[in-house]
Each structure stands twice: as C-alpha cells, then as structure tokens.
Scaffold this motif. Sequence first.
Motif, PDB file in Angstrom:
ATOM      1  N   UNK A  40       0.832  -1.200   0.000  1.00 12.33           N
ATOM      2  CA  UNK A  40       0.000   0.000   0.000  1.00 12.33           C
ATOM      3  C   UNK A  40       0.869   1.255   0.000  1.00 12.33           C
ATOM      4  N   UNK A  41       1.903   1.305   0.831  1.00 12.73           N
ATOM      5  CA  UNK A  41       2.779   2.486   0.889  1.00 12.73           C
ATOM      6  C   UNK A  41       3.461   2.730  -0.453  1.00 12.73           C
ATOM      7  N   UNK A  42       3.919   1.668  -1.104  1.00 17.93           N
ATOM      8  CA  UNK A  42       4.571   1.803  -2.420  1.00 17.93           C
ATOM      9  C   UNK A  42       3.576   2.323  -3.460  1.00 17.93           C
ATOM     10  N   UNK A  43       2.395   1.730  -3.496  1.00 21.02           N
ATOM     11  CA  UNK A  43       1.382   2.174  -4.444  1.00 21.02           C
ATOM     12  C   UNK A  43       0.891   3.579  -4.145  1.00 21.02           C
ATOM     13  N   UNK A  44       0.866   3.932  -2.870  1.00 20.90           N
ATOM     14  CA  UNK A  44       0.434   5.272  -2.470  1.00 20.90           C
ATOM     15  C   UNK A  44       1.406   6.335  -2.973  1.00 20.90           C
ATOM     16  N   UNK A  45       2.705   6.067  -2.889  1.00 19.98           N
ATOM     17  CA  UNK A  45       3.700   7.000  -3.418  1.00 19.98           C
ATOM     18  C   UNK A  45       3.398   7.273  -4.895  1.00 19.98           C
ATOM     19  N   UNK A  46       3.140   6.208  -5.644  1.00 18.97           N
ATOM     20  CA  UNK A  46       2.860   6.306  -7.075  1.00 18.97           C
ATOM     21  C   UNK A  46       1.551   7.059  -7.344  1.00 18.97           C
ATOM     22  N   UNK A  47       0.467   6.614  -6.736  1.00 18.33           N
ATOM     23  CA  UNK A  47      -0.856   7.177  -7.025  1.00 18.33           C
ATOM     24  C   UNK A  47      -0.973   8.620  -6.552  1.00 18.33           C
ATOM     25  N   UNK A  48      -0.384   8.940  -5.411  1.00 18.79           N
ATOM     26  CA  UNK A  48      -0.486  10.289  -4.865  1.00 18.79           C
ATOM     27  C   UNK A  48       0.218  11.302  -5.762  1.00 18.79           C
ATOM     28  N   UNK A  49       1.426  10.979  -6.211  1.00 27.77           N
ATOM     29  CA  UNK A  49       2.140  11.913  -7.082  1.00 27.77           C
ATOM     30  C   UNK A  49       1.375  12.088  -8.392  1.00 27.77           C
ATOM     31  N   UNK A  50       0.851  10.996  -8.945  1.00 23.14           N
ATOM     32  CA  UNK A  50       0.067  11.087 -10.169  1.00 23.14           C
ATOM     33  C   UNK A  50      -1.145  12.001  -9.956  1.00 23.14           C
ATOM     34  N   UNK A  51      -1.843  11.795  -8.869  1.00 26.96           N
ATOM     35  CA  UNK A  51      -3.046  12.565  -8.560  1.00 26.96           C
ATOM     36  C   UNK A  51      -2.745  14.059  -8.433  1.00 26.96           C
ATOM     37  N   UNK A  52      -1.590  14.391  -7.843  1.00 31.15           N
ATOM     38  CA  UNK A  52      -1.250  15.791  -7.595  1.00 31.15           C
ATOM     39  C   UNK A  52      -0.609  16.483  -8.800  1.00 31.15           C
ATOM     40  N   UNK A  53       0.268  15.775  -9.541  1.00 31.47           N
ATOM     41  CA  UNK A  53       1.040  16.440 -10.599  1.00 31.47           C
ATOM     42  C   UNK A  53       0.476  16.280 -12.000  1.00 31.47           C
ATOM     43  N   UNK A  54      -0.254  15.229 -12.256  1.00 28.36           N
ATOM     44  CA  UNK A  54      -0.747  14.990 -13.612  1.00 28.36           C
ATOM     45  C   UNK A  54      -1.555  16.169 -14.163  1.00 28.36           C
ATOM     46  N   UNK A  55      -2.391  16.819 -13.347  1.00 31.34           N
ATOM     47  CA  UNK A  55      -3.134  17.969 -13.881  1.00 31.34           C
ATOM     48  C   UNK A  55      -2.249  19.157 -14.279  1.00 31.34           C
ATOM     49  N   UNK A  61      -0.053  11.610 -17.715  1.00 29.24           N
ATOM     50  CA  UNK A  61       0.529  10.350 -17.281  1.00 29.24           C
ATOM     51  C   UNK A  61      -0.598   9.337 -17.158  1.00 29.24           C
ATOM     52  N   UNK A  62      -0.526   8.307 -17.954  1.00 25.92           N
ATOM     53  CA  UNK A  62      -1.584   7.293 -17.966  1.00 25.92           C
ATOM     54  C   UNK A  62      -1.356   6.300 -16.834  1.00 25.92           C
ATOM     55  N   UNK A  63      -2.101   6.454 -15.763  1.00 29.08           N
ATOM     56  CA  UNK A  63      -2.053   5.517 -14.650  1.00 29.08           C
ATOM     57  C   UNK A  63      -3.445   4.924 -14.506  1.00 29.08           C
ATOM     58  N   UNK A  64      -3.527   3.627 -14.516  1.00 27.68           N
ATOM     59  CA  UNK A  64      -4.807   2.939 -14.413  1.00 27.68           C
ATOM     60  C   UNK A  64      -5.596   3.484 -13.217  1.00 27.68           C
ATOM     61  N   UNK A  65      -6.867   3.773 -13.425  1.00 27.58           N
ATOM     62  CA  UNK A  65      -7.690   4.344 -12.352  1.00 27.58           C
ATOM     63  C   UNK A  65      -7.776   3.416 -11.142  1.00 27.58           C
ATOM     64  N   UNK A  66      -7.535   2.119 -11.350  1.00 29.08           N
ATOM     65  CA  UNK A  66      -7.541   1.183 -10.238  1.00 29.08           C
ATOM     66  C   UNK A  66      -6.499   1.511  -9.187  1.00 29.08           C
ATOM     67  N   UNK A  67      -5.405   2.148  -9.603  1.00 27.93           N
ATOM     68  CA  UNK A  67      -4.369   2.516  -8.639  1.00 27.93           C
ATOM     69  C   UNK A  67      -4.901   3.552  -7.652  1.00 27.93           C
ATOM     70  N   UNK A  68      -5.647   4.510  -8.143  1.00 33.81           N
ATOM     71  CA  UNK A  68      -6.211   5.519  -7.236  1.00 33.81           C
ATOM     72  C   UNK A  68      -7.205   4.858  -6.283  1.00 33.81           C
TER      73      UNK A  68
END
Length: 159
Positions: A40-55, A61-68
Amino acid sequence: MNGTLKAFQLWRERAILTISATSEELADHVPDGFKNNIRWNAGHILANLNHKLEPLSDEKEELDSGFRELFLNGTSPADWEGRDVPLLETIILLLKEQQEWVLRNEKSILNARLTKSFRGMETGEELIQLLIGHDSMHIGVINSIKYASRIDDVWGKTK
C-alpha cells in the motif's frame, strides 16, 4: 536540472531501492500497530504523485484508475478482498516510468500555478518539494514495517 528535481530524483531512487528490497510475501504483512502494508505504501507513493502532478503537466501520465482506488488516502489493504492488486515489480516499473515522466515534463510542472493552494503550496515546484517529503516519510514507514516484522537488513532483499 534544478535542485528540486535533483532532490526528487534522489528520493525517488531511494524509494525504488527500498521497495525493491522487499519480497511479495512481506509486502502484504501488516504488523501490529500499523494500518497499511508495504505494498500500500509503495502504491500510495505512485498514485499520490500522479493525482497531484498529472493535472499540471502538458503530457498526461496514464495511470490505471484502479491505482487511485487502491492506494489514495482513505483506502486500505483491508478493503482489497477479491481485488486485483499489482505486484511490487509492477509498482517499481511504474515508479521508474513516473520519474522519467516528471523529468520530461519538468518545465510545465515546475512553472505551473496551482488552481487552488494545497497546504500552502502555490506552484508546481513547491508541490514537488512537498511530495519529496511525503515520499521520504513513506520510505520511513516501509522501513519501520520491516523492522516491526523482524527484518534487520532493510536494504537486503527479503525472502
């Protein structure tokens, strides 16, 4: 490359090393006193940065919505029953790709003005600096989970 991106690279590489030194079995262990596991911590690092910076980026950055759905705040491994959860090697590969994505899009991200202040941050560069601290905190949590699981060598690959 500016200092913010140098620090981002250093801490992202440290996160990748930390996660790479973890077995799939240990990745799902939640020791007493913890509410999440290493996966969870590893995936959170990935999903959180995507959520904050992608906009903020010109290149999405194409990250599967399942990660969020699996890894953003408010989620938990306790809710993963019957869910397809990514392997650590998949998360590691995506963390490496995300690092390259940030570096490719440095100008649009660093120079972006946030549409809404986030914890006092007003620009993309300030947000990356906040995310560096966030990522390093999760590296510490991962290592704490290893220590709580009686893993003495947190940098050596667990069996």
